[in-house]
Design a protein around this motif. Structure first.
Motif, PDB file in Angstrom:
ATOM      1  N   ALA A   1       0.823  -1.217   0.000  1.00 52.86           N
ATOM      2  CA  ALA A   1       0.000   0.000   0.000  1.00 52.86           C
ATOM      3  C   ALA A   1       0.851   1.259   0.000  1.00 52.86           C
ATOM      4  CB  ALA A   1      -0.922  -0.004   1.222  1.00 52.86           C
ATOM      5  N   LEU A   2       2.085   1.118   0.478  1.00 47.92           N
ATOM      6  CA  LEU A   2       2.982   2.261   0.581  1.00 47.92           C
ATOM      7  C   LEU A   2       3.826   2.457  -0.665  1.00 47.92           C
ATOM      8  CD1 LEU A   2       3.849   4.354   2.789  1.00 47.92           C
ATOM      9  CD2 LEU A   2       5.650   2.753   3.430  1.00 47.92           C
ATOM     10  N   MET A   3       3.911   1.430  -1.506  1.00 52.84           N
ATOM     11  CA  MET A   3       4.880   1.437  -2.599  1.00 52.84           C
ATOM     12  C   MET A   3       4.394   2.105  -3.879  1.00 52.84           C
ATOM     13  SD  MET A   3       7.460   0.265  -1.186  1.00 52.84           S
ATOM     14  CE  MET A   3       8.511   0.215  -2.633  1.00 52.84           C
ATOM     15  N   GLY A   4       3.096   2.263  -4.045  1.00 57.30           N
ATOM     16  CA  GLY A   4       2.590   2.864  -5.269  1.00 57.30           C
ATOM     17  C   GLY A   4       2.488   4.384  -5.179  1.00 57.30           C
ATOM     18  N   VAL A   5       2.070   4.991  -6.265  1.00 59.32           N
ATOM     19  CA  VAL A   5       1.818   6.437  -6.293  1.00 59.32           C
ATOM     20  C   VAL A   5       0.441   6.693  -6.889  1.00 59.32           C
ATOM     21  CG1 VAL A   5       4.241   7.146  -6.456  1.00 59.32           C
ATOM     22  CG2 VAL A   5       2.961   6.668  -8.548  1.00 59.32           C
ATOM     23  N   LYS A   6      -0.122   7.818  -6.542  1.00 60.95           N
ATOM     24  CA  LYS A   6      -1.384   8.270  -7.102  1.00 60.95           C
ATOM     25  C   LYS A   6      -1.221   9.704  -7.583  1.00 60.95           C
ATOM     26  CE  LYS A   6      -4.385   5.242  -4.364  1.00 60.95           C
ATOM     27  NZ  LYS A   6      -5.570   5.154  -3.462  1.00 60.95           N
ATOM     28  N   ALA A   7      -2.023  10.067  -8.565  1.00 66.12           N
ATOM     29  CA  ALA A   7      -1.921  11.399  -9.145  1.00 66.12           C
ATOM     30  C   ALA A   7      -2.052  12.486  -8.088  1.00 66.12           C
ATOM     31  CB  ALA A   7      -2.981  11.577 -10.231  1.00 66.12           C
ATOM     32  N   VAL A   8      -2.889  12.253  -7.097  1.00 71.23           N
ATOM     33  CA  VAL A   8      -3.150  13.267  -6.084  1.00 71.23           C
ATOM     34  C   VAL A   8      -1.897  13.592  -5.277  1.00 71.23           C
ATOM     35  CG1 VAL A   8      -3.915  11.644  -4.302  1.00 71.23           C
ATOM     36  CG2 VAL A   8      -4.795  13.990  -4.300  1.00 71.23           C
ATOM     37  N   TYR A   9      -0.952  12.662  -5.199  1.00 70.89           N
ATOM     38  CA  TYR A   9       0.285  12.948  -4.461  1.00 70.89           C
ATOM     39  C   TYR A   9       1.036  14.103  -5.131  1.00 70.89           C
ATOM     40  CZ  TYR A   9      -0.390   8.159  -2.599  1.00 70.89           C
ATOM     41  OH  TYR A   9      -0.884   7.011  -2.021  1.00 70.89           O
ATOM     42  N   LEU A  10       1.270  13.962  -6.436  1.00 74.43           N
ATOM     43  CA  LEU A  10       1.997  15.007  -7.162  1.00 74.43           C
ATOM     44  C   LEU A  10       1.145  16.264  -7.310  1.00 74.43           C
ATOM     45  CD1 LEU A  10       4.528  15.899  -8.679  1.00 74.43           C
ATOM     46  CD2 LEU A  10       3.563  14.883 -10.759  1.00 74.43           C
ATOM     47  N   GLU A  11      -0.145  16.086  -7.536  1.00 71.72           N
ATOM     48  CA  GLU A  11      -1.033  17.247  -7.657  1.00 71.72           C
ATOM     49  C   GLU A  11      -0.991  18.104  -6.405  1.00 71.72           C
ATOM     50  OE1 GLU A  11      -4.316  15.065 -10.610  1.00 71.72           O
ATOM     51  OE2 GLU A  11      -4.668  15.243  -8.446  1.00 71.72           O
ATOM     52  N   SER A  12      -0.934  17.463  -5.242  1.00 70.85           N
ATOM     53  CA  SER A  12      -0.887  18.204  -3.984  1.00 70.85           C
ATOM     54  C   SER A  12       0.404  19.006  -3.870  1.00 70.85           C
ATOM     55  CB  SER A  12      -1.002  17.243  -2.799  1.00 70.85           C
ATOM     56  OG  SER A  12      -2.236  16.563  -2.821  1.00 70.85           O
ATOM     57  N   ALA A  13       1.517  18.384  -4.230  1.00 73.04           N
ATOM     58  CA  ALA A  13       2.798  19.088  -4.184  1.00 73.04           C
ATOM     59  C   ALA A  13       2.815  20.252  -5.162  1.00 73.04           C
ATOM     60  CB  ALA A  13       3.939  18.119  -4.494  1.00 73.04           C
ATOM     61  N   TRP A  14       2.278  20.019  -6.364  1.00 75.52           N
ATOM     62  CA  TRP A  14       2.293  21.065  -7.390  1.00 75.52           C
ATOM     63  C   TRP A  14       1.418  22.246  -6.974  1.00 75.52           C
ATOM     64  CZ3 TRP A  14       5.995  19.894 -10.765  1.00 75.52           C
ATOM     65  CH2 TRP A  14       6.184  20.750 -11.857  1.00 75.52           C
ATOM     66  N   SER A  15       0.283  21.951  -6.356  1.00 75.41           N
ATOM     67  CA  SER A  15      -0.585  23.023  -5.868  1.00 75.41           C
ATOM     68  C   SER A  15       0.116  23.837  -4.789  1.00 75.41           C
ATOM     69  CB  SER A  15      -1.892  22.445  -5.319  1.00 75.41           C
ATOM     70  OG  SER A  15      -2.657  21.863  -6.355  1.00 75.41           O
ATOM     71  N   ALA A  16       0.871  23.148  -3.924  1.00 78.84           N
ATOM     72  CA  ALA A  16       1.615  23.845  -2.875  1.00 78.84           C
ATOM     73  C   ALA A  16       2.706  24.725  -3.475  1.00 78.84           C
ATOM     74  CB  ALA A  16       2.219  22.831  -1.908  1.00 78.84           C
ATOM     75  N   ILE A  17       3.338  24.244  -4.541  1.00 79.63           N
ATOM     76  CA  ILE A  17       4.353  25.046  -5.235  1.00 79.63           C
ATOM     77  C   ILE A  17       3.728  26.321  -5.801  1.00 79.63           C
ATOM     78  CG2 ILE A  17       5.759  25.117  -7.347  1.00 79.63           C
ATOM     79  CD1 ILE A  17       6.436  22.135  -6.762  1.00 79.63           C
ATOM     80  N   GLU A  18       2.586  26.164  -6.453  1.00 80.36           N
ATOM     81  CA  GLU A  18       1.923  27.327  -7.054  1.00 80.36           C
ATOM     82  C   GLU A  18       1.430  28.297  -5.994  1.00 80.36           C
ATOM     83  OE1 GLU A  18      -0.983  25.394  -9.526  1.00 80.36           O
ATOM     84  OE2 GLU A  18       0.424  25.278 -11.237  1.00 80.36           O
TER      85      GLU A  18
END
Length: 275
Positions: A225-242
């Motif tokens: 459960a810990l080893m995969g990725v989901k789009a929301v992970y990167l989307e959250s980081a990108w939103s924080a960057i913006e």
């Protein structure tokens, strides 16, 4: 005539599929299934990333002779390790003696044994839920943005003319995934291309030796459960960057000194016209 048209369309489809299967080559290192190069990824304006110049991966310790040969064949001369001392002690990079490599330690934030406590609470509780892991990973990716300056060594080194770079963390998916996303953005990739690269880490999950997670105290039956990725992970980081910088371009300029001139150099080094 219709048969001819259909045959041509079928041929074009096969070419398209073949081209996409050849893009972004996985190096085939058994002990590090998420080890792949960014070469072959299609960027805007009919260009692709040149092969053999930049790689991303998870940890790669205890390589077999065959895996070591594959690593040497990459020709890389620079390794940037995003992991903490805690992680490196458990899985040090396996670098064949015959390779001349500049190894650079660039830990992202701080992850130590005590910092694993929150993950362990979630992964070992009786009412374990995937949603809890998702929230942890979102928080982790938001944390990378708080420590974004820690990625600067990578963005300094990719500007060196002769550098053939591998950047990696433990699983090669979160810290490495955000670094790759920012690199692709600097080259002019669109969001779909960036996200496709990020999600490709899921291809490695079934090939990952989950028993290794025991050294971190994570039960093997829940490690997946810990080893995969989901789009929301990167989307959250990108939103924080913006939210913090206004845009990813502003981040690149402010934190890494990569403005338009530097982007043009990166594109001249890493991109080539498709045939």
């Amino acid at each position: 005539m219709m048969k001819i048209i259909k045959a041509l369309l079928k041929a074009l489809l096969l070419v398209f599929i073949a081209g996409n299967l050849q893009a972004q080559i996985n190096i085939g290192i058994t002990a590090s299934p998420n080890f792949r190069e960014l070469g072959g990824i299609e960027i805007n304006d009919g260009k692709t990333i040149r092969e053999g110049l930049i790689f991303r991966s998870g940890s790669f310790s205890n390589l077999s002779d065959l895996d070591a040969q594959k690593l040497k064949a990459t020709g890389l001369n620079t390794i940037i390790d995003f992991r903490s001392d805690f992680e490196i002690e458990r899985e040090p990079d396996f670098i064949p003696e015959s390779m001349s490599v500049n190894w650079i330690h660039a830990p992202i934030g701080s992850l130590d044994q005590s910092g694993m406590g929150k993950f362990m609470q979630v992964l070992t509780k009786e009412d374990f839920q995937q949603e809890d892991v998702d929230q942890l990973m979102i928080e982790a990716n938001l944390g990378f943005v708080e420590y974004i300056q820690d990625f600067k060594p990578l963005f300094d080194l990719i500007q060196e003319e002769d550098a053939v770079v591998l950047f990696h963390c433990s699983a090669g998916k979160d810290r490495t995934g955000l670094a790759s996303a920012l690199f692709l953005h600097a080259l002019g990739a669109d969001w779909d291309t960036i996200m496709e690269d990020f999600l490709r880490s899921n291809e490695a999950v079934e090939k990952t030796d989950l028993s290794k997670m025991a050294m971190y105290g994570i039960p093997e039956d829940r490690a997946k459960a810990l080893m995969g990725v989901k789009a929301v992970y990167l989307e959250s980081a990108w939103s924080a960057i913006e939210e913090k910088y206004g845009s990813a371009d502003a981040l690149l300029a402010q934190e890494f000194g990569i403005g338009q001139e530097e982007k043009e150099f990166l594109r001249s080094k890493y991109l080539e016209k498709r045939d």
